[in-house]
Design an enzyme around this catalytic site. Structure first.
Site, PDB file in Angstrom:
ATOM      1  N   SER A  54       4.744 -57.000 -21.074  1.00 41.60           N
ATOM      2  CA  SER A  54       4.670 -58.402 -20.618  1.00 41.60           C
ATOM      3  C   SER A  54       5.060 -58.569 -19.151  1.00 41.60           C
ATOM      4  O   SER A  54       5.492 -59.640 -18.735  1.00 41.60           O
ATOM      5  CB  SER A  54       5.537 -59.312 -21.497  1.00 41.60           C
ATOM      6  OG  SER A  54       5.123 -59.256 -22.850  1.00 41.60           O
ATOM      7  N   ARG A  55       4.911 -57.515 -18.382  1.00 44.33           N
ATOM      8  CA  ARG A  55       5.225 -57.534 -16.951  1.00 44.33           C
ATOM      9  C   ARG A  55       6.711 -57.773 -16.668  1.00 44.33           C
ATOM     10  O   ARG A  55       7.087 -58.134 -15.552  1.00 44.33           O
ATOM     11  CB  ARG A  55       4.374 -58.579 -16.203  1.00 44.33           C
ATOM     12  CG  ARG A  55       2.873 -58.241 -16.160  1.00 44.33           C
ATOM     13  CD  ARG A  55       2.670 -56.926 -15.411  1.00 44.33           C
ATOM     14  NE  ARG A  55       1.293 -56.502 -15.340  1.00 44.33           N
ATOM     15  CZ  ARG A  55       0.718 -55.676 -16.206  1.00 44.33           C
ATOM     16  NH1 ARG A  55       1.391 -55.204 -17.228  1.00 44.33           N
ATOM     17  NH2 ARG A  55      -0.530 -55.293 -16.045  1.00 44.33           N
ATOM     18  N   LEU A  56       7.555 -57.541 -17.653  1.00 46.40           N
ATOM     19  CA  LEU A  56       9.000 -57.688 -17.473  1.00 46.40           C
ATOM     20  C   LEU A  56       9.586 -56.316 -17.132  1.00 46.40           C
ATOM     21  O   LEU A  56      10.393 -55.743 -17.866  1.00 46.40           O
ATOM     22  CB  LEU A  56       9.642 -58.276 -18.740  1.00 46.40           C
ATOM     23  CG  LEU A  56       9.116 -59.671 -19.121  1.00 46.40           C
ATOM     24  CD1 LEU A  56       9.717 -60.126 -20.444  1.00 46.40           C
ATOM     25  CD2 LEU A  56       9.418 -60.673 -18.014  1.00 46.40           C
ATOM     26  N   ALA A  72      -4.474 -57.424 -18.594  1.00 46.69           N
ATOM     27  CA  ALA A  72      -3.992 -56.177 -17.994  1.00 46.69           C
ATOM     28  C   ALA A  72      -3.315 -55.303 -19.038  1.00 46.69           C
ATOM     29  O   ALA A  72      -2.822 -55.785 -20.064  1.00 46.69           O
ATOM     30  CB  ALA A  72      -3.008 -56.496 -16.871  1.00 46.69           C
ATOM     31  N   ASP A  73      -3.304 -54.007 -18.774  1.00 48.94           N
ATOM     32  CA  ASP A  73      -2.636 -53.063 -19.672  1.00 48.94           C
ATOM     33  C   ASP A  73      -1.156 -53.413 -19.825  1.00 48.94           C
ATOM     34  O   ASP A  73      -0.514 -53.921 -18.892  1.00 48.94           O
ATOM     35  CB  ASP A  73      -2.743 -51.641 -19.127  1.00 48.94           C
ATOM     36  CG  ASP A  73      -4.161 -51.094 -19.203  1.00 48.94           C
ATOM     37  OD1 ASP A  73      -5.007 -51.733 -19.838  1.00 48.94           O
ATOM     38  OD2 ASP A  73      -4.399 -50.018 -18.613  1.00 48.94           O
TER      39      ASP A  73
END
Length: 236
Positions: free
Chosen positions: A212-214, A23-24
């Site tokens: 990093s989806r954080l 994912a982006d």
């Protein structure tokens, strides 16, 4: 995953680049508590203004979700935010025949979700709903294109247009009938079944995409006892 397992899926791990299935990554901005306004209305206005200045395509586009009771069936659709005032977020629609009308009659609550890709931000809103007055609805209705005002009268939104009866031709006949009814009249009254609906928020979340989806997430919740908004950071 085996080739056979992949072949059984119509979509698997889509990505914006054909060279990767990852994912982006969101890297454009961050969000801290010190950047937030005390009011979610002020904060939303700040973000909406920034989205507009950043050339976000139609930032007023919002996913409006409702839930019918007692079945618990949920439905969603995209509409336009048309107003933000001191009480909440306002959309306009048919409140007689549409699915959302049936939902809010049984359960006067709704949610809104904005997604602004260009700035990697989301806003979520949850709360009770209330109809606007006829006068308030008329003020907005007068701003619509004439064809849209005619269409509001003509369309029994979400009702089936049976093909054996003519399908779209049925709708077009109704439009013609309404055009004839209001021929030569610039002022068209707002239909009684059509108008504004305000989502009065009890919760508003502001989401800023991070690597990093954080992601950075902050939730506003109304504290009835203190008469103020409580703001908390949420884990991504």
């Amino acid at each position: 995953m085996s080739a056979a397992q992949k072949d059984s899926k119509l979509i698997f791990a889509p990505a914006s680049s054909p060279s990767t299935q990852q994912a982006d990554q969101y890297t454009k901005n961050s969000l801290s508590r010190t950047q937030l306004s005390a009011s979610p209305f002020t904060q939303f206005h700040t973000w909406f203004t920034h989205a507009t200045a950043s050339s976000v395509h139609q930032p007023e586009t919002v996913c409006f979700s409702t839930c019918h009771l007692p079945s618990g069936s949920v439905s969603s659709r995209y509409v336009y935010l048309k107003e933000l005032d001191a009480r909440g977020f306002v959309i306009y629609s048919n409140w007689a025949t549409s699915r959302k009308a049936s939902d809010v009659r049984s359960n006067p609550r709704a949610s809104l979700a904005f997604w602004w890709h260009e700035v990697e931000r989301q806003v979520r809103v949850e709360g009770k709903v209330e109809r606007l007055s006829e006068g308030e609805s008329q003020a907005y209705f007068d701003l619509r294109a004439r064809g849209s005002r005619i269409g509001a009268w003509a369309s029994e939104q979400s009702c089936v247009l049976k093909e054996e009866d003519g399908g779209r031709e049925v709708l077009e006949r109704r439009v013609k009938e309404v055009e004839e009814r209001f021929e030569g009249k610039e002022e068209i009254p707002v239909p009684g079944f059509w108008g504004g609906l305000r989502v009065v928020p009890e919760m508003v979340e502001f989401w800023q995409g991070r690597e990093s989806r954080l992601h950075d997430r902050f939730r506003y919740e109304w504290d009835e006892e203190k008469g103020e908004w409580r703001i908390e950071r949420l884990s991504p």
